[in-house]
Enzyme design. Structure first.
Site, PDB file in Angstrom:
ATOM      1  N   GLU A 139       1.161  -0.564  -5.281  1.00  0.00           N
ATOM      2  CA  GLU A 139      -0.253   0.546  -5.620  1.00  0.00           C
ATOM      3  C   GLU A 139       1.042   2.260  -5.169  1.00  0.00           C
ATOM      4  O   GLU A 139       1.691   2.507  -4.431  1.00  0.00           O
ATOM      5  CB  GLU A 139      -0.476   0.823  -4.191  1.00  0.00           C
ATOM      6  CG  GLU A 139      -1.989   1.707  -4.577  1.00  0.00           C
ATOM      7  CD  GLU A 139      -3.021   2.307  -4.104  1.00  0.00           C
ATOM      8  OE1 GLU A 139      -3.739   3.437  -3.879  1.00  0.00           O
ATOM      9  OE2 GLU A 139      -1.655   2.690  -2.128  1.00  0.00           O
ATOM     10  N   ASP A 166       0.867  -1.383  -0.557  1.00  0.00           N
ATOM     11  CA  ASP A 166       0.253   0.228   0.074  1.00  0.00           C
ATOM     12  C   ASP A 166       0.907   1.346   0.000  1.00  0.00           C
ATOM     13  O   ASP A 166       1.725   1.229   0.500  1.00  0.00           O
ATOM     14  CB  ASP A 166      -1.034   0.853   1.617  1.00  0.00           C
ATOM     15  CG  ASP A 166      -1.678   1.702   1.206  1.00  0.00           C
ATOM     16  OD1 ASP A 166      -2.949   1.028   0.054  1.00  0.00           O
ATOM     17  OD2 ASP A 166      -1.334   1.948   2.425  1.00  0.00           O
TER      18      ASP A 166
HETATM   19  C1  BGC Z   1      -5.258   3.166   0.537  1.00  0.00           C
HETATM   20  C2  BGC Z   1      -6.375   4.202   0.867  1.00  0.00           C
HETATM   21  C3  BGC Z   1      -6.358   4.596   2.069  1.00  0.00           C
HETATM   22  C4  BGC Z   1      -4.622   5.091   2.310  1.00  0.00           C
HETATM   23  C5  BGC Z   1      -3.914   5.730   3.549  1.00  0.00           C
HETATM   24  C6  BGC Z   1      -3.801   3.956   0.315  1.00  0.00           C
HETATM   25  O1  BGC Z   1      -3.243   3.937  -0.577  1.00  0.00           O
HETATM   26  O2  BGC Z   1      -5.296   2.032  -1.062  1.00  0.00           O
HETATM   27  O3  BGC Z   1      -7.898   3.102   0.705  1.00  0.00           O
HETATM   28  O4  BGC Z   1      -6.908   5.456   2.412  1.00  0.00           O
HETATM   29  O5  BGC Z   1      -3.796   4.519   1.417  1.00  0.00           O
HETATM   30  O6  BGC Z   1      -3.615   3.901   3.782  1.00  0.00           O
END
Ligand code: BGC
Length: 594
Positions: free
Chosen positions: A255, A213
């Site tokens: 991501e 993430d």
């Molecule tokens: C997730 C989000 C989240 C963010 C902060 C992102 O990239 O997909 O849902 O709010 O990370 O944690």
């Protein structure tokens, strides 16, 4: 050589290309199925739906954070990386989910939030109380909030600064997201070690992949802007080396909501790889732009860019997910146009994006939903579906933040859409009851019973995709067309001479899409394909061959598409012999008539 981890993970079929050929499905545990009637979905509920996912044709389940958390950011605010949220069940339930998924030859990919923790995490509590203690340096502390002033703020709706003052430690801490999500200090080697160990912990439990993430934001520097810093890439290379060494066949998915030339860096190189997969953020908004503008130009341009990626790498392509439809990867003029089309009510916006689901975005037009999915399923990369979009679920823009599109899965017309037996008032998120998307008619049970439903169509197109390795493994080459609304590309697969056991033969598929509202004819340039025989791969109808000039002319109804096999002129297979594959399931591009 690795074989997709199958030696380690019982039940799975050997396939080193699983993450390139599979269809992924993002499922929020808390919103999918509630097994114990407390109003919150859980692992046992999800396990009870694995047969459905297998029937649908899903290969990989992506499960967003399910860890102990105060849930102020949908679980992306982790309070304990090794404990599962009690509402969702136990660690044994999670183990069972992995085992049961594997038994159905489905893989499980989980999210690990490595950039930040919740402020409720023990590390942060210790860090603020004891600057000289073992956790004192786990976060990014500063005496001033004037550091990193050129860093952008991501959650512009709620945050005014990337720094928040902590009255206990009497210093500021840095956060790229919410002020309750302090960023971990990656300069600290102990933090890096913790991240390695957390990832090992879940890989040891048998998960097949990890979504990293918010990966661009790991390291900060005075010179850079805190995004894609060289040290972040260096860290990812070490992480990948560990995964390849200790867990061959498992994958890392980045991501990174970045421009194409930046996002491609997250793959690394053949010799020095980073992640196996990265989300394709730039393509997604351009699909929506093309659908509303009826012009293919912007989408075509991004598809023509054809960035080189390592052999082992692939994109994760998507239309929607649990976040807002982000418009960060388009310029301001484009963004304003998209707000005008898709978020005309300010309530539909969130941060730099739009917090709506696929069907409402496309005004529930079946032909547009199908067109968008046909693009998704044929792009270069693995398609990632968002739960509920397979039945055209609606959203609830009266709910706060991104919860608008995180409402319970609609299984049936029964109480709470069959999601839970709880008192309806007790549900964490209410089920959608709007006029158009009411669960009493938009639900799995009804769509399973109707052969021409969206659900059956989605299943059908995924079955067709599965039969053609060109989609998961082939190159993509945009082709010129004579119409500004008609996009065409070839998916070209040369076969895998190195792996003859795979049985995959070379093949070439022409994918053509019309964004026009009205019927259209277009000629597509296919140099080098003169004389090739042309078959529609849904019904195996044979079309006129590619002309001696290397062109093909197609007629499209409103928002229609074709997937056409371009076979060598001397192919023996005929339309009739090929028909049984999907006969009786109805064509793919049959628009709103379905
Ligand atoms: C997730 C989000 C989240 C963010 C902060 C992102 O990239 O997909 O849902 O709010 O990370 O944690």
């Amino acid at each position: 050589m690795s074989f997709g981890g199958s030696d380690l993970l019982p039940g799975l079929q050997r396939d080193e290309n699983w993450y390139k050929r599979g269809v992924f499905y993002e499922v929020l545990v808390g919103s999918y199925a509630d097994s114990d009637g407390d109003g919150i979905g859980d692992f046992q509920g999800l396990i009870s739906k694995l047969d459905y996912l297998q029937w649908l044709g899903i290969d990989v389940i992506w499960v967003p954070p399910f860890y102990e958390s105060p849930l102020r950011d949908g679980g992306y605010d982790v309070a304990d990386y090794r404990e599962v949220l009690k509402d969702f069940g136990t660690l044994d339930d999670f183990r069972e989910l992995v085992t049961q998924a594997h038994a159905r030859n489905m893989r499980v990919l989980i999210d690990i939030v490595i950039n930040h923790t919740s402020d409720q995490h023990e590390w942060f509590q210790q860090s603020r109380q004891d600057p000289d203690g073992p956790y004192g340096d786990y976060y990014v502390w500063s005496d001033t909030d004037e550091k990193y002033e050129n860093y952008r703020i991501i959650f512009v709706d709620t945050e005014e600064s990337n720094w928040t003052f902590d009255p206990e430690r009497r210093q500021y801490f840095f956060h790229r997201f919410f002020s309750h999500q302090p960023d971990l200090n990656f300069e600290n080697e102990a933090v890096q070690q913790e991240v390695f160990d957390i990832i090992r912990y879940w890989l040891d439990l048998g998960v097949d992949g990890i979504r990293l993430d918010a990966v661009p934001y790991l390291f900060e520097s005075e010179e850079g802007n805190g995004e894609s810093e060289p040290a972040t890439h260096e860290f990812l290379r070490r992480l990948r080396a560990m995964v390849d060494e200790e867990y061959p066949g498992r994958v890392l998915l980045a991501e990174a909501n970045q421009w194409p030339h930046e996002v491609v860096e997250y793959f690394g190189t053949d010799d020095d790889p980073e992640c196996h997969m990265a989300f394709d953020f730039p393509t997604m908004p351009r699909i929506f732009y093309a659908l509303r503008s009826q012009y293919k130009a912007e989408l075509e341009e991004v598809l023509r860019e054809q960035l080189e990626i390592p052999r082992d790498a692939t994109w994760g392509v998507f239309l929607r997910n649990h976040d807002e439809l982000t418009l960060e990867m388009v310029d301001e003029e484009y963004r304003q146009t998209m707000y005008g089309w898709y978020a005309y009510d300010p309530r539909m916006r969130a941060n730099v994006g739009i917090r709506r689901r696929l069907a409402p975005l496309l005004e529930n037009s079946l032909s547009e939903i199908k067109l968008a999915n046909a693009i998704l399923m044929s792009l270069k990369g693995s398609p990632i579906l968002y739960y509920g979009d397979e039945i055209g679920m609606g959203d609830n823009i009266w709910l706060p933040d991104r919860d608008a599109s995180r409402t319970p899965m609609q299984w049936s017309p029964d109480r709470n859409a069959g999601f839970s037996t709880a008192d309806p008032g007790k549900l964490r998120h209410p089920v959608v009851q709007s006029l158009v998307y009411n669960y009493q008619h938009v639900n799995v049970e009804a769509q399973m019973a109707q052969p021409s439903s969206l659900l059956r169509w989605v299943r059908n197109i995924m079955q067709v995709r599965r039969q053609h390795p060109a989609f998961g493994l082939g190159d993509l080459h945009v082709r010129d067309t004579t119409h500004e609304s008609v996009l065409a590309y070839l998916r070209d697969y040369a076969g895998e001479p190195e792996h003859p056991h795979s049985g995959d033969k070379p093949e070439r598929i022409l994918c053509a899409f019309s964004f026009a509202e009205t019927p259209t004819q277009a000629t597509i340039s296919l140099p080098g394909n003169e004389g090739r025989r042309v078959f529609d791969i849904f019904g195996w109808q044979e079309f006129e061959p590619v002309s001696d000039e290397g062109t093909i002319t197609l007629t499209f109804g409103s928002k229609q598409f074709y997937w056409l096999l371009l076979a060598e002129p001397d192919t023996v297979s005929t339309a009739t012999s090929a028909i049984p594959i999907i006969r009786g399931l109805g064509g793919a591009n049959d628009g709103d008539a379905a």
